[in-house]
Design a protein around this motif. Structure first.
Motif, PDB file in Angstrom:
ATOM      1  N   UNK A   1     -13.806   8.449  -8.914  1.00 42.66           N
ATOM      2  CA  UNK A   1     -13.313   7.101  -8.649  1.00 42.66           C
ATOM      3  C   UNK A   1     -14.497   6.277  -8.150  1.00 42.66           C
ATOM      4  N   UNK A   2     -14.703   5.132  -8.761  1.00 39.55           N
ATOM      5  CA  UNK A   2     -15.737   4.190  -8.338  1.00 39.55           C
ATOM      6  C   UNK A   2     -15.063   2.978  -7.700  1.00 39.55           C
ATOM      7  N   UNK A   3     -15.583   2.552  -6.574  1.00 38.59           N
ATOM      8  CA  UNK A   3     -15.038   1.386  -5.877  1.00 38.59           C
ATOM      9  C   UNK A   3     -16.188   0.465  -5.522  1.00 38.59           C
ATOM     10  N   UNK A   4     -15.993  -0.812  -5.731  1.00 36.90           N
ATOM     11  CA  UNK A   4     -16.993  -1.808  -5.377  1.00 36.90           C
ATOM     12  C   UNK A   4     -16.397  -2.817  -4.411  1.00 36.90           C
ATOM     13  N   UNK A   5     -17.126  -3.073  -3.333  1.00 36.67           N
ATOM     14  CA  UNK A   5     -16.744  -4.095  -2.358  1.00 36.67           C
ATOM     15  C   UNK A   5     -17.671  -5.294  -2.553  1.00 36.67           C
TER      16      UNK A   5
ATOM     17  N   UNK B   1       1.437  -1.245   8.137  1.00 38.54           N
ATOM     18  CA  UNK B   1       2.843  -1.534   7.840  1.00 38.54           C
ATOM     19  C   UNK B   1       3.346  -0.772   6.626  1.00 38.54           C
ATOM     20  N   UNK B   2       2.593   0.203   6.134  1.00 33.27           N
ATOM     21  CA  UNK B   2       3.056   1.001   5.008  1.00 33.27           C
ATOM     22  C   UNK B   2       1.937   1.362   4.058  1.00 33.27           C
ATOM     23  N   UNK B   3       2.292   2.008   2.969  1.00 27.90           N
ATOM     24  CA  UNK B   3       1.307   2.394   1.963  1.00 27.90           C
ATOM     25  C   UNK B   3       1.728   1.847   0.612  1.00 27.90           C
ATOM     26  N   UNK B   4       0.767   1.780  -0.272  1.00 23.10           N
ATOM     27  CA  UNK B   4       1.044   1.357  -1.636  1.00 23.10           C
ATOM     28  C   UNK B   4       0.014   1.987  -2.561  1.00 23.10           C
ATOM     29  N   UNK B   5       0.411   2.168  -3.794  1.00 21.90           N
ATOM     30  CA  UNK B   5      -0.502   2.654  -4.811  1.00 21.90           C
ATOM     31  C   UNK B   5      -1.147   1.471  -5.509  1.00 21.90           C
ATOM     32  N   UNK B   6      -2.344   1.671  -5.996  1.00 27.16           N
ATOM     33  CA  UNK B   6      -2.985   0.606  -6.748  1.00 27.16           C
ATOM     34  C   UNK B   6      -2.207   0.337  -8.026  1.00 27.16           C
ATOM     35  N   UNK B   7      -2.194  -0.903  -8.490  1.00 28.50           N
ATOM     36  CA  UNK B   7      -1.479  -1.201  -9.739  1.00 28.50           C
ATOM     37  C   UNK B   7      -2.030  -0.364 -10.884  1.00 28.50           C
ATOM     38  N   UNK B   8      -1.165   0.031 -11.816  1.00 32.78           N
ATOM     39  CA  UNK B   8      -1.669   0.825 -12.956  1.00 32.78           C
ATOM     40  C   UNK B   8      -2.671   0.029 -13.767  1.00 32.78           C
ATOM     41  N   UNK B   9      -3.710   0.685 -14.164  1.00 32.99           N
ATOM     42  CA  UNK B   9      -4.742   0.047 -14.967  1.00 32.99           C
ATOM     43  C   UNK B   9      -5.275   1.032 -15.980  1.00 32.99           C
TER      44      UNK B   9
ATOM     45  N   UNK C   1     -10.752  -2.530 -12.460  1.00 33.31           N
ATOM     46  CA  UNK C   1      -9.510  -3.141 -12.006  1.00 33.31           C
ATOM     47  C   UNK C   1      -9.765  -3.816 -10.672  1.00 33.31           C
ATOM     48  N   UNK C   2      -9.472  -5.097 -10.579  1.00 29.04           N
ATOM     49  CA  UNK C   2      -9.679  -5.850  -9.341  1.00 29.04           C
ATOM     50  C   UNK C   2      -8.332  -5.985  -8.606  1.00 29.04           C
ATOM     51  N   UNK C   3      -8.334  -5.595  -7.340  1.00 26.78           N
ATOM     52  CA  UNK C   3      -7.101  -5.647  -6.548  1.00 26.78           C
ATOM     53  C   UNK C   3      -7.404  -6.296  -5.206  1.00 26.78           C
ATOM     54  N   UNK C   4      -6.379  -6.900  -4.632  1.00 28.65           N
ATOM     55  CA  UNK C   4      -6.505  -7.484  -3.300  1.00 28.65           C
ATOM     56  C   UNK C   4      -6.457  -6.377  -2.249  1.00 28.65           C
ATOM     57  N   UNK C   5      -7.255  -6.552  -1.219  1.00 30.26           N
ATOM     58  CA  UNK C   5      -7.266  -5.602  -0.110  1.00 30.26           C
ATOM     59  C   UNK C   5      -7.191  -6.412   1.179  1.00 30.26           C
ATOM     60  N   UNK C   6      -6.066  -6.342   1.837  1.00 30.98           N
ATOM     61  CA  UNK C   6      -5.864  -7.118   3.046  1.00 30.98           C
ATOM     62  C   UNK C   6      -6.655  -6.536   4.209  1.00 30.98           C
ATOM     63  N   UNK C   7      -6.973  -7.331   5.217  1.00 31.35           N
ATOM     64  CA  UNK C   7      -7.641  -6.798   6.413  1.00 31.35           C
ATOM     65  C   UNK C   7      -6.807  -5.687   7.047  1.00 31.35           C
TER      66      UNK C   7
END
Length: 403
Positions: A248-252, A276-284, A305-311
């Motif tokens: 898995x590659x992740x870029x900030x 406040x909980x967990x979630x899976x990344x949207x399918x891509x 795949x670009x996804x929002x990441x809240x503080x």
């Protein structure tokens, strides 16, 4: 973890072995054989002629050989027969054991000293092998500085082979010209072949992750590197035709701190854990594992795949040592459900350090401590959701734990 050998040999193997036989920094390994020696003599003096145990003195050098150094064992190899001669001479003539038991004690001392020398040599060799494994581990899984790349992170690596301490799992964080990149991956197989492949992939990631603007291009370079590695291994007569790796590659991105880019190459996608909980990344679009690109040459690199990441949200990445850990009933560890339940009970578990420690503990508990595969748990988020960096370590500064 270091201590001083009780013998003049000064071997590091003795040093580590005797750590548990020290009181206030001083070795007490010599005490057990001495107590045994004195006890045998006293018991022999207080029993009748029908119960003679003076010949048991032969056990003293044997005990010393197991816990003392070579010189300490040699001392007891001399002291035991000398004590036998002195104690036997004190007794009346009709109660004396005589020469045969003395010869037995002398031969036992010589054999104990030789056995101790062999044991110490084996310990020294084992220590050297552990140092080599530790060096390899630090090379493949280099320690990550606190706050590296503006990220708060924690990592645990558990080797299925507790003696090897190194395997095919890998991870790293690389600061680059286009943001900070993270990689977590798992090379198929075990042994030095998997370690070599992991080292090759990490070397490529550290270069391309720094220079390349597109995360998908980094994935392409990793595919090319593993293919070249396989060809080289085959040319050397080491069959690695079926070697592959998931990653898995992740870029900030620096320009947009509210998003992350991900590329999944045959790996389990990251899990986003928040207070406040967990979630899976949207399918891509998921790419093929590294090393399998030739199966579909026309496919090209998978899009990032670009996804929002809240503080405060943490990305949790694990290798299949976690998701495929089985209990006695053969059931897989329910990672997502377990983490969701834990976060609901205690939102602070979303912090990288606590999250990694929780997953580690629960994985080991689920499989009863018997890992079938190398296991990596890695958690990362932008700094600001907590304080500092958290590499969960085993006390040696490596930032990793050994099963």
């Amino acid at each position: 973890m270091r201590a001083v050998s009780d013998g003049a040999t000064g071997l590091k193997g003795d040093a580590r072995r005797q750590e548990l036989l020290r009181v206030r920094g001083r070795s007490v390994a010599w005490l057990a054989p001495l107590v045994l020696l004195i006890g045998i003599v006293l018991i022999d003096f207080r029993t009748s002629s029908d119960f003679r145990i003076l010949s048991w003195i032969v056990l003293v050098p044997g005990i010393a050989a197991a816990i003392c150094g070579v010189w300490g064992t040699a001392m007891y190899a001399v002291l035991a027969p000398a004590t036998y001669v002195g104690a036997d001479a004190v007794l009346p003539h009709e109660f004396q054991a005589g020469l045969p038991d003395l010869v037995l004690a002398a031969i036992g001392g010589v054999l104990a000293t030789l056995a101790c020398a062999i044991r110490v040599r084996g310990e020294r060799r084992m220590l050297h092998m552990q140092d080599v494994a530790a060096t390899i581990r630090r090379t493949v899984l280099r320690p990550l500085p606190p706050g590296w790349g503006g990220l708060e992170h924690a990592a645990v690596y558990l080797a299925a082979d507790s003696e090897a301490r190194v395997g095919g799992d890998f991870y790293d964080i690389q600061i680059g010209l286009h943001g900070t990149r993270v990689i977590v991956g798992d090379v198929q197989g075990k042994g030095l072949g998997a370690v070599e492949a992991a080292a090759a992939l990490l070397g490529t990631f550290r270069e391309t992750g720094y220079h390349e603007p597109d995360l998908a291009t980094v994935a392409v370079r990793l595919e090319e590197r593993l293919q070249r590695h396989i060809l080289m291994r085959a040319a050397l007569g080491r069959e690695d035709d079926d070697r592959f790796a998931t990653a898995v590659l992740i870029s900030f991105p620096e320009a947009d701190p509210a998003v992350v880019d991900t590329v999944v190459l045959g790996h389990d996608p990251p899990l986003v854990v928040a207070p406040d909980g967990i979630r899976s990344l949207p399918p891509g679009a998921h790419g093929l594992p590294l090393g399998m690109g030739e199966l579909d040459p026309a496919a090209g690199p998978p899009p990032a795949l670009r996804v929002l990441l809240r503080p405060g949200e943490t990305l949790l990445l694990t290798t299949d040592g976690v998701t495929e850990a089985r209990n006695s009933a053969g059931e897989f560890y329910p990672l997502a459900a377990d983490v969701a339940q834990a976060v609901a009970a205690d939102p602070g578990i979303a912090r990288p350090r606590r999250l990694v420690a929780f997953v580690r503990e629960r994985t080991l508990r689920h499989c009863g401590g018997h890992l079938a595969d190398d296991t990596t748990v890695f958690a990362v988020r932008r700094e600001g959701g907590g304080k500092g960096v958290e590499n969960v370590g085993n006390g040696d500064g490596s930032g990793r734990l050994q099963a």
